[in-house]
Design an enzyme around this catalytic site. Structure first.
Site, short mmCIF file in Angstrom:
data_model
loop_
_atom_site.label_atom_id
_atom_site.label_comp_id
_atom_site.label_asym_id
_atom_site.label_seq_id
_atom_site.Cartn_x
_atom_site.Cartn_y
_atom_site.Cartn_z
N GLY A 83 0.79 -1.22 0.00
CA GLY A 83 0.00 0.00 0.00
C GLY A 83 0.82 1.27 0.00
O GLY A 83 1.98 1.29 -0.42
N CYS A 84 0.22 2.33 0.52
CA CYS A 84 0.78 3.67 0.38
C CYS A 84 2.09 3.89 1.11
O CYS A 84 2.83 4.81 0.79
CB CYS A 84 -0.25 4.71 0.86
SG CYS A 84 -1.72 4.84 -0.19
N TYR A 85 2.40 3.06 2.09
CA TYR A 85 3.63 3.28 2.86
C TYR A 85 4.81 2.46 2.34
O TYR A 85 5.90 2.47 2.93
CB TYR A 85 3.40 2.95 4.33
CG TYR A 85 3.04 1.51 4.64
CD1 TYR A 85 4.02 0.53 4.69
CD2 TYR A 85 1.73 1.13 4.89
CE1 TYR A 85 3.71 -0.79 4.97
CE2 TYR A 85 1.40 -0.18 5.17
CZ TYR A 85 2.39 -1.14 5.22
OH TYR A 85 2.07 -2.45 5.49
#
Length: 402
Positions: free
Chosen positions: A156-158
């Site tokens: 995901g985004c991290y």
């Protein structure tokens, strides 16, 4: 030994989505109820985004009239292709973005060439193929066939932070190592037309893009760089159900609950505490005393909560808000866009705190110090008022912007 992050470069696909035009297209979809259309209009209007990019050329205002798998220009309908169709586009288009960003980062790193690269670490969560992007980068850039490769998938985004953590560990174990880190996401492949709030918010935020950087412990002289001081990962005590990413029959399914900004508001300080505590120079300091911040722009409300809770200034949040405005949320690649901007703004000796949020709810963070020549590398002025300032000037070839 100091490990540095240098030569951060970006690439985006050529098709530009203007937010208000996409809002009008989305809210006119026959699959939406009147309530869904109102929710969508509110989400698009409050997003803080003016433009973003997509690999789906058929969504461009000047696209042809032929039917595609994603959009029917005759009816104005956004279509719902299978996961296989979406992933086939990912496999084709992600290659180009990964390679462009990686090539630019390598070309921009003085003192390093293709034969110096010892490791490649890639990150992505919006598609799969094998041999994957790590392999494609090695072949396309003419790297040594002995280069060691890793891929951070579906985090995901991290995900840029686990990639940087791996690069940091490699460089500390081998002072001569040169790690090419690249993240690329094609989020717009997974847009759906539905009434539920998660889908509507995702459609209003997500975009396509790639970023890459060279990480090394080698002394490469006075060129501006970000010294990688420390990294931390914290799971918040709540939020597992509020942000998630799964694979469905018709694309990937995002859960992005409206409570996410509140979770971040309540837990961002405690999530940063381990990172701050390990740095003796920051113990007892207020967050705003760290000169620069690179906060993943997961959405406007998330940035608002971080700014207020940590007591940051408008100027400290400017890089994150400008990346959100000009590019939207490109998942794992986005925080590298922000760090690129911060590297250009900061002066030698100034500290930088970066952070991103993702499924779990996970908070990843990192501390950096701007090192190298004392004068900042200023961002060149845009040659086109419609071109995002963060990639103006010499980076026009990475945009292909219309």
């Amino acid at each position: 030994m100091a490990v540095t992050l240098r030569s951060i470069e970006v690439a985006v696909p050529p098709t530009v989505l203007v937010q208000h035009q996409l809002r009008d297209l989305f809210t006119a979809q026959p699959g939406l109820s009147r309530l869904g259309a109102r929710l969508a209009a509110a989400a698009f209007n409050a997003s803080g985004i003016e433009r973003r990019h997509t690999v789906l050329a058929e969504l461009a205002p000047d696209a042809g009239t032929g039917a595609t798998a994603f959009f029917d220009p005759a009816t104005g309908r956004l279509l719902d292709p299978s996961t296989g169709v979406r992933n086939a586009v990912y496999a084709r288009e992600a290659d180009a973005l990964f390679v462009r960003a990686a090539a630019a980062a390598l070309a921009g790193c003085e003192g390093i060439d293709a034969q110096d690269v010892t490791h490649v670490v890639t990150a992505s969560c919006t598609g799969f193929y094998s041999p994957g992007p790590d392999y494609r980068i090695v072949r396309a850039l003419g790297l040594q066939p002995s280069v060691q490769r890793s891929h951070v998938g579906f985090m995901g985004c991290y995900a840029a932070f686990p990639a940087l953590r791996q690069a940091n560990a490699i460089c500390r174990a081998d002072p001569d190592a040169v790690v090419l880190v690249a993240a690329a996401e094609l989020c717009t492949l997974h847009v759906h037309v539905r009434d539920d709030q998660d889908t509507v918010v995702g459609a209003s935020l997500f975009a396509d893009g790639a970023a890459a950087a060279v990480v090394t412990g080698r002394d490469l002289g006075p060129a501006p760089a970000l010294q990688l001081d420390d990294l931390a990962s914290v799971l918040t005590p709540v939020g597992e159900e509020a942000m998630a990413w799964s694979i469905g029959d018709n694309g990937f399914e995002m859960v992005l609950g409206s409570y996410v900004p509140h979770i971040i508001d309540e837990h961002v300080e405690s999530a940063l505490a381990p990172l701050m505590a390990r740095d003796a120079s920051l113990r007892g300091s207020a967050h705003h005393e760290i000169e620069h911040w690179a906060v993943h722009p997961g959405g406007r409300s998330i940035l608002d909560k971080v700014e207020t809770t940590l007591g940051l200034s408008t100027e400290q949040m400017r890089p994150s808000r400008e990346v959100l405005r000009d590019f939207g949320n490109m998942s794992s690649a986005t925080v590298l866009f922000v760090l690129r901007d911060v590297l250009a703004r900061a002066t030698a000796g100034e500290r930088v705190c970066a952070m991103a949020f993702g499924p779990g709810l996970t908070v990843e963070s990192g501390l950096f110090t701007r090192v190298g020549s004392p004068a900042p590398a200023t961002l060149p002025a845009s040659e086109d008022e419609t071109e995002p300032a963060a990639v103006a000037g010499p980076r026009r070839e990475l945009l292909g912007a219309r």
